[in-house]
Design a protein around this motif. Sequence first.
Motif, PDB file in Angstrom:
ATOM      1  N   PRO A 289      50.977  25.885  30.807  1.00 27.57           N
ATOM      2  CA  PRO A 289      50.081  26.160  30.327  1.00 27.57           C
ATOM      3  C   PRO A 289      49.151  27.041  30.881  1.00 27.57           C
ATOM      4  CG  PRO A 289      50.423  24.516  30.628  1.00 27.57           C
ATOM      5  CD  PRO A 289      51.767  25.306  30.751  1.00 27.57           C
ATOM      6  N   THR A 290      48.970  28.544  31.217  1.00 26.48           N
ATOM      7  CA  THR A 290      47.815  28.811  32.207  1.00 26.48           C
ATOM      8  C   THR A 290      47.133  28.561  31.647  1.00 26.48           C
ATOM      9  OG1 THR A 290      48.272  31.111  31.370  1.00 26.48           O
ATOM     10  CG2 THR A 290      49.695  29.888  33.291  1.00 26.48           C
ATOM     11  N   LEU A 291      45.421  29.088  32.238  1.00 28.23           N
ATOM     12  CA  LEU A 291      44.724  28.986  31.520  1.00 28.23           C
ATOM     13  C   LEU A 291      44.218  30.548  31.035  1.00 28.23           C
ATOM     14  CD1 LEU A 291      40.888  29.259  31.791  1.00 28.23           C
ATOM     15  CD2 LEU A 291      40.785  30.045  33.602  1.00 28.23           C
ATOM     16  N   ARG A 292      44.882  31.318  31.005  1.00 28.47           N
ATOM     17  CA  ARG A 292      44.486  32.439  30.162  1.00 28.47           C
ATOM     18  C   ARG A 292      45.390  32.570  28.925  1.00 28.47           C
ATOM     19  NH1 ARG A 292      46.346  36.461  35.019  1.00 28.47           N
ATOM     20  NH2 ARG A 292      44.276  37.309  35.444  1.00 28.47           N
ATOM     21  N   ARG A 293      46.694  31.262  28.698  1.00 27.36           N
ATOM     22  CA  ARG A 293      47.152  31.219  27.705  1.00 27.36           C
ATOM     23  C   ARG A 293      46.497  29.995  26.672  1.00 27.36           C
ATOM     24  NH1 ARG A 293      52.286  31.037  29.348  1.00 27.36           N
ATOM     25  NH2 ARG A 293      52.758  32.878  28.382  1.00 27.36           N
TER      26      ARG A 293
ATOM     27  N   ALA B 276      53.945  27.189  24.756  1.00 27.08           N
ATOM     28  CA  ALA B 276      54.741  27.927  23.555  1.00 27.08           C
ATOM     29  C   ALA B 276      53.757  29.684  24.142  1.00 27.08           C
ATOM     30  CB  ALA B 276      55.064  27.618  22.649  1.00 27.08           C
ATOM     31  N   ARG B 277      54.560  30.349  23.712  1.00 25.57           N
ATOM     32  CA  ARG B 277      53.914  31.407  23.881  1.00 25.57           C
ATOM     33  C   ARG B 277      53.867  32.192  22.554  1.00 25.57           C
ATOM     34  NH1 ARG B 277      58.847  35.951  26.978  1.00 25.57           N
ATOM     35  NH2 ARG B 277      56.446  36.926  26.990  1.00 25.57           N
ATOM     36  N   LEU B 278      52.930  33.112  23.108  1.00 26.49           N
ATOM     37  CA  LEU B 278      52.551  34.202  21.863  1.00 26.49           C
ATOM     38  C   LEU B 278      53.101  35.295  21.722  1.00 26.49           C
ATOM     39  CD1 LEU B 278      51.785  35.307  18.871  1.00 26.49           C
ATOM     40  CD2 LEU B 278      48.928  34.901  19.804  1.00 26.49           C
TER      41      LEU B 278
ATOM     42  N   GLU C  58      45.928  41.400  22.302  1.00 22.80           N
ATOM     43  CA  GLU C  58      47.756  41.255  22.759  1.00 22.80           C
ATOM     44  C   GLU C  58      48.185  41.643  24.235  1.00 22.80           C
ATOM     45  OE1 GLU C  58      48.592  44.110  18.933  1.00 22.80           O
ATOM     46  OE2 GLU C  58      48.187  45.498  20.216  1.00 22.80           O
ATOM     47  N   GLY C  59      46.625  41.966  24.922  1.00 22.52           N
ATOM     48  CA  GLY C  59      46.185  42.289  25.780  1.00 22.52           C
ATOM     49  C   GLY C  59      46.721  41.205  26.976  1.00 22.52           C
ATOM     50  N   LEU C  60      46.246  39.894  26.202  1.00 23.31           N
ATOM     51  CA  LEU C  60      45.859  38.848  26.637  1.00 23.31           C
ATOM     52  C   LEU C  60      46.797  37.617  26.903  1.00 23.31           C
ATOM     53  CD1 LEU C  60      44.651  36.843  28.497  1.00 23.31           C
ATOM     54  CD2 LEU C  60      44.051  35.788  26.216  1.00 23.31           C
ATOM     55  N   ALA C  61      47.906  38.198  25.687  1.00 24.65           N
ATOM     56  CA  ALA C  61      49.279  37.067  25.482  1.00 24.65           C
ATOM     57  C   ALA C  61      50.222  38.487  26.789  1.00 24.65           C
ATOM     58  CB  ALA C  61      49.437  37.855  24.291  1.00 24.65           C
ATOM     59  N   LYS C  62      50.460  39.229  26.733  1.00 21.87           N
ATOM     60  CA  LYS C  62      50.628  40.098  27.814  1.00 21.87           C
ATOM     61  C   LYS C  62      50.812  39.810  29.199  1.00 21.87           C
ATOM     62  CE  LYS C  62      51.944  44.906  29.665  1.00 21.87           C
ATOM     63  NZ  LYS C  62      51.805  45.857  29.816  1.00 21.87           N
ATOM     64  N   ASP C  63      49.544  39.368  29.164  1.00 25.04           N
ATOM     65  CA  ASP C  63      49.136  38.989  30.800  1.00 25.04           C
ATOM     66  C   ASP C  63      49.156  37.546  30.388  1.00 25.04           C
ATOM     67  OD1 ASP C  63      49.453  41.434  31.669  1.00 25.04           O
ATOM     68  OD2 ASP C  63      47.225  41.282  31.118  1.00 25.04           O
ATOM     69  N   ALA C  64      49.295  36.387  30.024  1.00 20.97           N
ATOM     70  CA  ALA C  64      49.285  35.182  30.527  1.00 20.97           C
ATOM     71  C   ALA C  64      49.841  34.634  30.802  1.00 20.97           C
ATOM     72  CB  ALA C  64      49.725  34.332  28.595  1.00 20.97           C
ATOM     73  N   GLY C  65      50.633  34.700  31.281  1.00 17.73           N
ATOM     74  CA  GLY C  65      52.132  34.205  32.153  1.00 17.73           C
ATOM     75  C   GLY C  65      51.512  35.081  33.721  1.00 17.73           C
TER      76      GLY C  65
ATOM     77  N   VAL D 175      46.346  25.625  49.076  1.00 13.91           N
ATOM     78  CA  VAL D 175      45.759  25.754  49.864  1.00 13.91           C
ATOM     79  C   VAL D 175      44.152  26.002  48.795  1.00 13.91           C
ATOM     80  CG1 VAL D 175      44.386  27.492  51.191  1.00 13.91           C
ATOM     81  CG2 VAL D 175      46.285  26.361  51.909  1.00 13.91           C
ATOM     82  N   VAL D 176      44.980  26.728  47.485  1.00 12.43           N
ATOM     83  CA  VAL D 176      43.647  27.271  46.315  1.00 12.43           C
ATOM     84  C   VAL D 176      44.025  25.827  45.256  1.00 12.43           C
ATOM     85  CG1 VAL D 176      43.432  29.032  44.053  1.00 12.43           C
ATOM     86  CG2 VAL D 176      44.190  29.620  47.095  1.00 12.43           C
ATOM     87  N   THR D 177      43.085  25.145  45.300  1.00 14.15           N
ATOM     88  CA  THR D 177      43.096  24.200  44.251  1.00 14.15           C
ATOM     89  C   THR D 177      43.320  24.779  42.698  1.00 14.15           C
ATOM     90  OG1 THR D 177      40.894  24.830  43.525  1.00 14.15           O
ATOM     91  CG2 THR D 177      41.689  22.888  45.794  1.00 14.15           C
ATOM     92  N   LEU D 178      43.637  23.658  41.549  1.00 17.90           N
ATOM     93  CA  LEU D 178      43.862  23.739  40.118  1.00 17.90           C
ATOM     94  C   LEU D 178      42.587  24.406  39.959  1.00 17.90           C
ATOM     95  CD1 LEU D 178      45.763  23.975  38.072  1.00 17.90           C
ATOM     96  CD2 LEU D 178      45.404  21.617  37.465  1.00 17.90           C
ATOM     97  N   ASN D 179      41.919  23.539  40.231  1.00 13.73           N
ATOM     98  CA  ASN D 179      40.487  24.338  39.552  1.00 13.73           C
ATOM     99  C   ASN D 179      39.376  25.947  40.331  1.00 13.73           C
ATOM    100  OD1 ASN D 179      37.536  24.775  40.366  1.00 13.73           O
ATOM    101  ND2 ASN D 179      37.172  23.577  38.288  1.00 13.73           N
ATOM    102  N   TYR D 180      40.592  25.905  41.630  1.00  6.86           N
ATOM    103  CA  TYR D 180      39.979  26.983  41.955  1.00  6.86           C
ATOM    104  C   TYR D 180      40.802  28.329  41.142  1.00  6.86           C
ATOM    105  CZ  TYR D 180      38.587  29.922  45.507  1.00  6.86           C
ATOM    106  OH  TYR D 180      37.887  31.023  46.236  1.00  6.86           O
ATOM    107  N   LYS D 181      42.441  28.295  41.118  1.00  4.12           N
ATOM    108  CA  LYS D 181      43.028  28.792  40.264  1.00  4.12           C
ATOM    109  C   LYS D 181      43.125  29.243  38.852  1.00  4.12           C
ATOM    110  CE  LYS D 181      47.277  27.571  42.897  1.00  4.12           C
ATOM    111  NZ  LYS D 181      48.211  26.694  42.999  1.00  4.12           N
ATOM    112  N   ASP D 182      41.936  28.184  38.267  1.00  3.22           N
ATOM    113  CA  ASP D 182      41.541  28.883  36.856  1.00  3.22           C
ATOM    114  C   ASP D 182      40.213  29.498  36.669  1.00  3.22           C
ATOM    115  OD1 ASP D 182      43.823  27.541  36.074  1.00  3.22           O
ATOM    116  OD2 ASP D 182      42.418  25.701  35.635  1.00  3.22           O
ATOM    117  N   TYR D 183      39.728  29.208  38.529  1.00  3.29           N
ATOM    118  CA  TYR D 183      38.226  30.252  39.037  1.00  3.29           C
ATOM    119  C   TYR D 183      38.754  31.000  38.567  1.00  3.29           C
ATOM    120  CZ  TYR D 183      33.603  31.971  39.906  1.00  3.29           C
ATOM    121  OH  TYR D 183      32.758  33.072  40.093  1.00  3.29           O
TER     122      TYR D 183
END
Length: 291
Positions: A8-12, A52-54, A78-85, A96-104
Amino acid sequence: MPNVRAIPTLRRRRLGQIIRKYRNDAGVTLLSAANAMGWHESKLSRMETAVARLLPQDVAKLMSLYGVTDAGVIAALEGLAKDAGKRGWWQTYGDVVTLNYKDYLTLETDAESVHVFSPGAIPGLLQTGAYAREIIAATDITITPQQVAARAEVRKTRQAILTTRPEGRPLKLWAVIHEAALHQRFAGQPHLMRQQLRHLLDMTDLPNITIQVMPLVGTPHPGMLGIFQILRFPHPWPTVVHLENIRGGYFVEGTEDVKVFEGAFERVVAAALSVDDSRQLIKTLLERNRK
């Protein structure tokens, strides 16, 4: 073929949120939408909750069910679905990069523009490497010198988004910086701030960057309560606000809350020096710094 379990990435998560919004806006139940797609109800539910993936090829049909016909919206989904993962370049830096920073960083990578008010320091996208190391070491008191160096490297790598971007035009940055941040000095490094001020002037030459200075003597404004950043995206993605504190940061995404921060930034801009006067002040401070 069973649907592959997704991280469950931020994009997803953002993709799941918006397809659920379109379904609710259309008044379509989860069960009826899933049946129309030939899926089990739980499959669509997992897509909406980002576990789950769309697939990109399913986006147009799903949007058709919801009455969404805008080609631009469908292409964006469609672009976000392609890049979500897709893994960001910052993943190689590990913890070194925290979860919050990765989301940012994910949001910043996808953003069309960023508006930031920074009362205590030069914004990260405008920092020199030496300045970044000093600021990170001073503000994040829980990390080691090695981690400071790594985070400074991440900060410098981020800045490529202002000049080069594989998928489109450079990020538009509008930064309002308090004058107090321009008067900082660093013990044992008399040239550091001079280099930082010179870099700020150089950045004002870029057409996608707007820099204003909040004067030491000025009117009260909402930015007095602290740093905030407004990230805007191409349609249909909603605007997000990022707030920072000594322990990291958090996001504000509700429409009404975001409007409050957008209004606050307008007031900050109105209270700051004009772009030309801001540039002149930076020049003046640079000249004084040379003595």
